[in-house]
Design a protein around this motif. Structure first.
Motif, PDB file in Angstrom:
ATOM      1  N   VAL A 191       0.835  -1.204   0.000  1.00 24.57           N
ATOM      2  CA  VAL A 191       0.000   0.000   0.000  1.00 24.57           C
ATOM      3  C   VAL A 191       0.869   1.253   0.000  1.00 24.57           C
ATOM      4  O   VAL A 191       0.629   2.205  -0.763  1.00 24.57           O
ATOM      5  N   PHE A 192       1.891   1.288   0.852  1.00 24.89           N
ATOM      6  CA  PHE A 192       2.775   2.456   0.910  1.00 24.89           C
ATOM      7  C   PHE A 192       3.580   2.596  -0.385  1.00 24.89           C
ATOM      8  O   PHE A 192       3.878   3.717  -0.807  1.00 24.89           O
ATOM      9  N   ASP A 193       3.943   1.470  -1.007  1.00 25.11           N
ATOM     10  CA  ASP A 193       4.657   1.544  -2.272  1.00 25.11           C
ATOM     11  C   ASP A 193       3.790   2.193  -3.341  1.00 25.11           C
ATOM     12  O   ASP A 193       4.272   3.018  -4.135  1.00 25.11           O
ATOM     13  N   ALA A 194       2.510   1.834  -3.368  1.00 26.22           N
ATOM     14  CA  ALA A 194       1.590   2.468  -4.313  1.00 26.22           C
ATOM     15  C   ALA A 194       1.443   3.958  -4.012  1.00 26.22           C
ATOM     16  O   ALA A 194       1.415   4.797  -4.926  1.00 26.22           O
ATOM     17  N   PHE A 195       1.361   4.291  -2.725  1.00 27.98           N
ATOM     18  CA  PHE A 195       1.257   5.702  -2.349  1.00 27.98           C
ATOM     19  C   PHE A 195       2.486   6.481  -2.811  1.00 27.98           C
ATOM     20  O   PHE A 195       2.373   7.586  -3.382  1.00 27.98           O
ATOM     21  N   PHE A 196       3.673   5.922  -2.581  1.00 32.71           N
ATOM     22  CA  PHE A 196       4.897   6.598  -3.013  1.00 32.71           C
ATOM     23  C   PHE A 196       4.924   6.761  -4.526  1.00 32.71           C
ATOM     24  O   PHE A 196       5.375   7.792  -5.038  1.00 32.71           O
ATOM     25  N   ALA A 197       4.454   5.746  -5.263  1.00 31.92           N
ATOM     26  CA  ALA A 197       4.459   5.825  -6.726  1.00 31.92           C
ATOM     27  C   ALA A 197       3.603   6.994  -7.209  1.00 31.92           C
ATOM     28  O   ALA A 197       4.038   7.801  -8.051  1.00 31.92           O
ATOM     29  N   PHE A 198       2.389   7.110  -6.672  1.00 33.01           N
ATOM     30  CA  PHE A 198       1.508   8.215  -7.081  1.00 33.01           C
ATOM     31  C   PHE A 198       2.037   9.560  -6.574  1.00 33.01           C
ATOM     32  O   PHE A 198       1.953  10.576  -7.276  1.00 33.01           O
ATOM     33  N   PHE A 199       2.588   9.564  -5.371  1.00 33.77           N
ATOM     34  CA  PHE A 199       3.066  10.824  -4.786  1.00 33.77           C
ATOM     35  C   PHE A 199       4.226  11.402  -5.592  1.00 33.77           C
ATOM     36  O   PHE A 199       4.215  12.580  -5.973  1.00 33.77           O
TER      37      PHE A 199
END
Length: 375
Positions: free
Chosen positions: A360-368
């Motif tokens: 989940v955090f990896d996806a957040f970092f990708a979009f961020f």
């Protein structure tokens, strides 16, 4: 005359155990072994006490232990047919003191399903609240340690760092080497259709440096170290070593959790870099053997196609993932209760939840970072 215990498997409805006769200390060995014979499983357990003639505290403890074992495993357990006197004794000896669940008097499967969903939501809410409280405690103690108001146990940090990082070099290096090899092979197969095999290096470099290298390293650390944290701390709790620490005035968060969090966060930096290098070596070996690209040209091409932002983003994500893994492992270790079965359950939960939150955090970092223009 001793007690009689009969297990019934009712198929789609709850597993039923019918007890009859006295449940007293004289029969404790017999009925304790008999009650432990059935492993917890779906859809749950119904305990029929309608034929019980007498019960004492030993019997009540055994019934509560049976119910706690099923509920800890995540399955509902209910009492049926208990007389008011038996019901009061079992409720009084429940740990923590609370009314024991009674099975709803309904044959409607929809109501039963809704009840199970509600129980799951309540358990999830309690688990989330407990984790947030644990997170707050950990951040307070960690902050006080970093600014020097609490002593950092360097020996524990170094020991955990060796277990997390040094001992994992072999398996992580082999895994990422093979991943780099597979990414290069599959990328070359697809790009060959368009005559663009040269761009295989772009795929290897950016995929492993920014995403796959960091993510797969975190998953391996969660499987190795997150599970170890949960099992170690859970075993300590079962052996009452956590209570012993509190008795002598030591904070378990400072002694057990903070060294693991610091060590895991720092080691993830080194392991992520090391894993990325191993993946690039695997891709370079394929490019040399199958694409006839010399190692020098491969390294030069990597320098051209991998922006510094990819490396920086990967190094930002690595300690965050390490913090999450350590936090999940330690939290579930401290939640262990009852018996050794709870250690296994909590260890599994620690690994699954750590991997889920990391993704989940990896996806957040990708979009961020994409929103900031670092594509």
């Amino acid at each position: 005359m001793g007690s009689n215990i009969i297990w019934h498997d009712e198929g789609g409805s709850a597993v039923r155990v019918a007890l009859s006769g006295p449940l007293t200390i004289d029969d404790v060995a017999h009925y304790s072994n008999a009650l432990a014979a059935q492993p917890p499983r779906a859809p749950g357990l119904a305990v029929d006490l309608s034929a019980v003639t007498a019960i004492d505290t030993a019997g009540a403890w055994a019934i509560n232990g049976l119910i706690d074992r099923w509920q800890t495993a995540g399955y509902p357990a209910y009492l049926e047919g208990a007389s008011p006197q038996i019901d009061r004794l079992i409720t009084a000896l429940a740990t923590p003191p609370a009314p024991v669940l009674r099975r709803p008097d309904t044959g409607n499967p929809l109501v039963h399903r809704v009840a199970r969903i509600g129980a799951s939501i309540i358990a999830l809410t309690n688990n989330t609240g407990g984790f947030l409280a644990f997170l707050g405690q950990t951040l307070v103690v960690l902050g006080a340690t970093l600014i020097g108001r609490r002593r950092l146990r360097w020996h524990a940090v170094v020991h955990q760092g060796e277990a997390i990082g040094v001992n994992a070099l072999g398996i992580i290096g082999m895994l990422l080497f093979l991943v780099g090899l597979v990414v290069a092979q599959q990328g070359a197969v697809q790009l060959r259709q368009f005559g663009a095999e040269v761009f295989t290096v772009n795929l290897i470099g950016r995929a492993t440096t920014r995403e796959l290298g960091i993510l797969l390293t975190a998953i391996m650390v969660a499987g190795r170290s997150g599970s170890a944290f949960a099992a170690q701390i859970g075993s300590m709790k079962l052996n009452q070593e956590i209570d012993a620490l509190r008795t002598i005035g030591l904070d378990p968060i400072a002694v057990l959790v903070v060294p693991r969090v610091i060590a895991c966060s720092l080691m993830m930096l080194g392991l992520a870099f090391y894993g990325g290098v191993c993946a690039l070596i695997g891709g370079g070996l394929f490019a040399w053997s199958e694409l006839a690209m010399p190692p020098g040209a491969y390294v030069t091409r990597l320098q051209e196609v991998i922006p510094m932002s990819d490396f920086v983003i990967g190094m930002i994500k690595a300690p965050v993932f390490g913090f999450i893994i350590a936090l999940m492992g330690c939290f579930h270790g401290l939640q262990v209760t009852g018996n050794a079965e709870s250690v296994g359950t909590r260890t599994t939960q620690a690994v699954v939840e750590a991997i889920f939150v990391v993704i989940v955090f990896d996806a957040f970092f990708a979009f961020f970072f994409s929103s900031l223009g670092y594509n």
